[in-house]
Motif scaffolding. Structure first.
Motif, PDB file in Angstrom:
ATOM      1  N   ASP A 104       0.829  -1.204   0.000  1.00 42.01           N
ATOM      2  CA  ASP A 104       0.000   0.000   0.000  1.00 42.01           C
ATOM      3  C   ASP A 104       0.864   1.255   0.000  1.00 42.01           C
ATOM      4  O   ASP A 104       0.630   2.191  -0.777  1.00 42.01           O
ATOM      5  CB  ASP A 104      -0.929   0.017   1.219  1.00 42.01           C
ATOM      6  CG  ASP A 104      -2.096  -0.944   1.069  1.00 42.01           C
ATOM      7  OD1 ASP A 104      -2.370  -1.366  -0.071  1.00 42.01           O
ATOM      8  OD2 ASP A 104      -2.725  -1.273   2.092  1.00 42.01           O
ATOM      9  N   ASN A 105       1.864   1.290   0.872  1.00 41.41           N
ATOM     10  CA  ASN A 105       2.714   2.472   0.972  1.00 41.41           C
ATOM     11  C   ASN A 105       3.566   2.676  -0.276  1.00 41.41           C
ATOM     12  O   ASN A 105       3.675   3.789  -0.804  1.00 41.41           O
ATOM     13  CB  ASN A 105       3.627   2.369   2.197  1.00 41.41           C
ATOM     14  CG  ASN A 105       2.879   2.573   3.504  1.00 41.41           C
ATOM     15  OD1 ASN A 105       1.740   3.030   3.516  1.00 41.41           O
ATOM     16  ND2 ASN A 105       3.503   2.228   4.603  1.00 41.41           N
ATOM     17  N   ILE A 106       4.175   1.598  -0.748  1.00 44.90           N
ATOM     18  CA  ILE A 106       5.058   1.719  -1.908  1.00 44.90           C
ATOM     19  C   ILE A 106       4.269   2.072  -3.160  1.00 44.90           C
ATOM     20  O   ILE A 106       4.667   2.943  -3.951  1.00 44.90           O
ATOM     21  CB  ILE A 106       5.846   0.414  -2.119  1.00 44.90           C
ATOM     22  CG1 ILE A 106       6.723   0.128  -0.895  1.00 44.90           C
ATOM     23  CG2 ILE A 106       6.711   0.505  -3.368  1.00 44.90           C
ATOM     24  CD1 ILE A 106       7.394  -1.236  -0.922  1.00 44.90           C
ATOM     25  N   VAL A 107       3.132   1.411  -3.351  1.00 43.07           N
ATOM     26  CA  VAL A 107       2.308   1.677  -4.538  1.00 43.07           C
ATOM     27  C   VAL A 107       1.768   3.107  -4.527  1.00 43.07           C
ATOM     28  O   VAL A 107       1.759   3.798  -5.561  1.00 43.07           O
ATOM     29  CB  VAL A 107       1.161   0.652  -4.635  1.00 43.07           C
ATOM     30  CG1 VAL A 107       0.115   1.094  -5.654  1.00 43.07           C
ATOM     31  CG2 VAL A 107       1.711  -0.719  -5.009  1.00 43.07           C
ATOM     32  N   SER A 108       1.316   3.583  -3.377  1.00 43.34           N
ATOM     33  CA  SER A 108       0.817   4.959  -3.285  1.00 43.34           C
ATOM     34  C   SER A 108       1.908   5.949  -3.636  1.00 43.34           C
ATOM     35  O   SER A 108       1.674   6.932  -4.365  1.00 43.34           O
ATOM     36  CB  SER A 108       0.287   5.234  -1.874  1.00 43.34           C
ATOM     37  OG  SER A 108      -0.836   4.434  -1.581  1.00 43.34           O
ATOM     38  N   ALA A 109       3.115   5.713  -3.136  1.00 37.40           N
ATOM     39  CA  ALA A 109       4.239   6.599  -3.441  1.00 37.40           C
ATOM     40  C   ALA A 109       4.571   6.550  -4.936  1.00 37.40           C
ATOM     41  O   ALA A 109       4.851   7.595  -5.557  1.00 37.40           O
ATOM     42  CB  ALA A 109       5.449   6.207  -2.608  1.00 37.40           C
ATOM     43  N   LEU A 110       4.538   5.367  -5.512  1.00 33.27           N
ATOM     44  CA  LEU A 110       4.821   5.228  -6.944  1.00 33.27           C
ATOM     45  C   LEU A 110       3.803   6.003  -7.793  1.00 33.27           C
ATOM     46  O   LEU A 110       4.174   6.717  -8.739  1.00 33.27           O
ATOM     47  CB  LEU A 110       4.788   3.752  -7.339  1.00 33.27           C
ATOM     48  CG  LEU A 110       6.040   2.928  -7.004  1.00 33.27           C
ATOM     49  CD1 LEU A 110       5.748   1.435  -7.125  1.00 33.27           C
ATOM     50  CD2 LEU A 110       7.191   3.315  -7.930  1.00 33.27           C
ATOM     51  N   ARG A 111       2.539   5.882  -7.447  1.00 30.88           N
ATOM     52  CA  ARG A 111       1.509   6.589  -8.215  1.00 30.88           C
ATOM     53  C   ARG A 111       1.684   8.097  -8.113  1.00 30.88           C
ATOM     54  O   ARG A 111       1.552   8.820  -9.115  1.00 30.88           O
ATOM     55  CB  ARG A 111       0.123   6.181  -7.716  1.00 30.88           C
ATOM     56  CG  ARG A 111      -0.243   4.746  -8.063  1.00 30.88           C
ATOM     57  CD  ARG A 111      -1.545   4.311  -7.409  1.00 30.88           C
ATOM     58  NE  ARG A 111      -1.872   2.922  -7.723  1.00 30.88           N
ATOM     59  CZ  ARG A 111      -2.862   2.238  -7.162  1.00 30.88           C
ATOM     60  NH1 ARG A 111      -3.622   2.824  -6.229  1.00 30.88           N
ATOM     61  NH2 ARG A 111      -3.087   0.987  -7.499  1.00 30.88           N
TER      62      ARG A 111
END
Length: 336
Positions: A104-111
């Motif tokens: 969740d954290n990594i994907v949100s940052a990537l987006r």
């Protein structure tokens, strides 16, 4: 004794008794006055402390509100920049749900990084021994999806101390992977471990009782003897997960990988060895990649972190919050 003297002493006795009674009453009144004054002083002090704690609690609540608003503002705007920059996202620690390195954290940052018009390239700065294959798979798939949506924004993985197992799984989705010559890279494998307590229970004279509905519901129970059929089945699960890992690495690395079965045996390699094996593309740090590869040394960190409110709440502790709430007369559950 003469009659006159007897009369004189007899006449003095009632007066002495009256004086003694008056003295006792005066002493009692003094004690009562002191007691009343003490109670009044205590009540005043209690009111003052009550006012103090109420003011302190209100100040605390206002401070929390301020931090909440400030943290929201930071999370919305800290990683955004209209200027040209390299986006940096940290993958630190164990990759697992509810951890800092969760999908969740990594994907949100990537987006957030991909959607920013100023982003010229993205660096995943990895320092992780791995973790959940599910969480790693989520991130791997999302990187590929976002790369398809934003083909002009390259993604680079930079391994610092260690990028192993699930961490390398994530790195394999990047356009290129960099590491230090002494970094630990690889560990492309799957592990499942446990303990067996059968003989210990026998020595203790303990009888294990387990009731299930379903022939294999209690399979691999550490308190029961192993069944060969269960071990064989579990091995197929591990092998399937391992093959998924291998396929993802091969898809991400392509022809750059050296044809060596040992690469997928679970071994870990130094950065220098990993470069020879095709597990990485070069040696370098995050600043090197931003400056020399992406060509933009202005770095903006998009890593999602705990808000000041969350950090402050953890430091003060639930006990302190509960004490302040009690002073205000609140009996609800403390902040978690």
């Amino acid at each position: 004794m003469s009659q006159d003297n007897w009369k004189e002493e007899a006449g003095a006795t009632p007066q002495a008794a009256t004086d003694e009674t008056a003295g006792m009453q005066k002493a009692q009144q003094t004690v009562l006055d002191n007691l009343v004054n003490s109670v009044v002083k205590e009540q005043r002090a209690s009111r003052r402390w009550g006012i103090f704690f109420k003011l302190l609690t209100f100040g605390y609540l206002f401070f929390l509100a301020y931090l909440f608003l400030a943290s929201d503002k930071l999370q919305l705007g800290d990683g955004a920049s209209s200027l040209s920059h390299t986006a940096l996202i940290d993958v630190q620690g164990v990759i697992a749900n509810k951890e800092n390195a969760s999908a969740d954290n990594i994907v949100s940052a990537l987006r957030n990084a991909f959607e920013d018009n100023g982003t010229k390239g993205i660096i995943l700065r990895i320092n992780s021994p791995g973790g959940s294959p599910v969480q790693s798979g989520y991130v791997y798939d999302e990187i590929n999806r976002l790369r398809g949506l934003y083909p002009s924004i390259p993604v680079y993985a930079v391994i610092s101390d260690i990028g192993a197992s699930g961490a390398y799984y994530i790195a394999a989705a990047a356009n290129e992977i960099y590491a230090d010559k002494a970094s630990l890279v690889g560990s492309i494998g799957v592990v499942s471990a446990g303990f067996g307590f059968v003989e210990l229970l026998e020595k203790l004279g303990v009888d294990r009782r387990i009731y299930t509905s379903g022939e294999n519901k209690g399979f691999l129970d550490p308190f029961q003897p192993q069944k060969e059929s269960e071990v064989e089945f579990w091995q197929t699960v591990l092998d399937t997960t391992h093959q998924q890992f291998i396929n993802s690495v091969k898809q991400g690395r392509g022809d750059r990988l050296k044809q060596d079965p040992a690469l997928f045996s679970g071994l870990v390699w130094s950065g220098e060895q990993a470069l020879e094996a095709g597990l990485i593309d070069g040696l370098g740090s995050s600043s090197y990649v931003a400056r020399e590869i992406i060509g933009e040394d202005n770095i903006v960190n998009y890593t999602l972190e705990e808000s000041p409110l969350e950090r402050f709440a953890k430091r003060i502790g639930a006990g302190a919050v509960e004490a302040l709430s009690t002073q205000m007369g609140f009996k609800g559950a403390p902040l978690q």
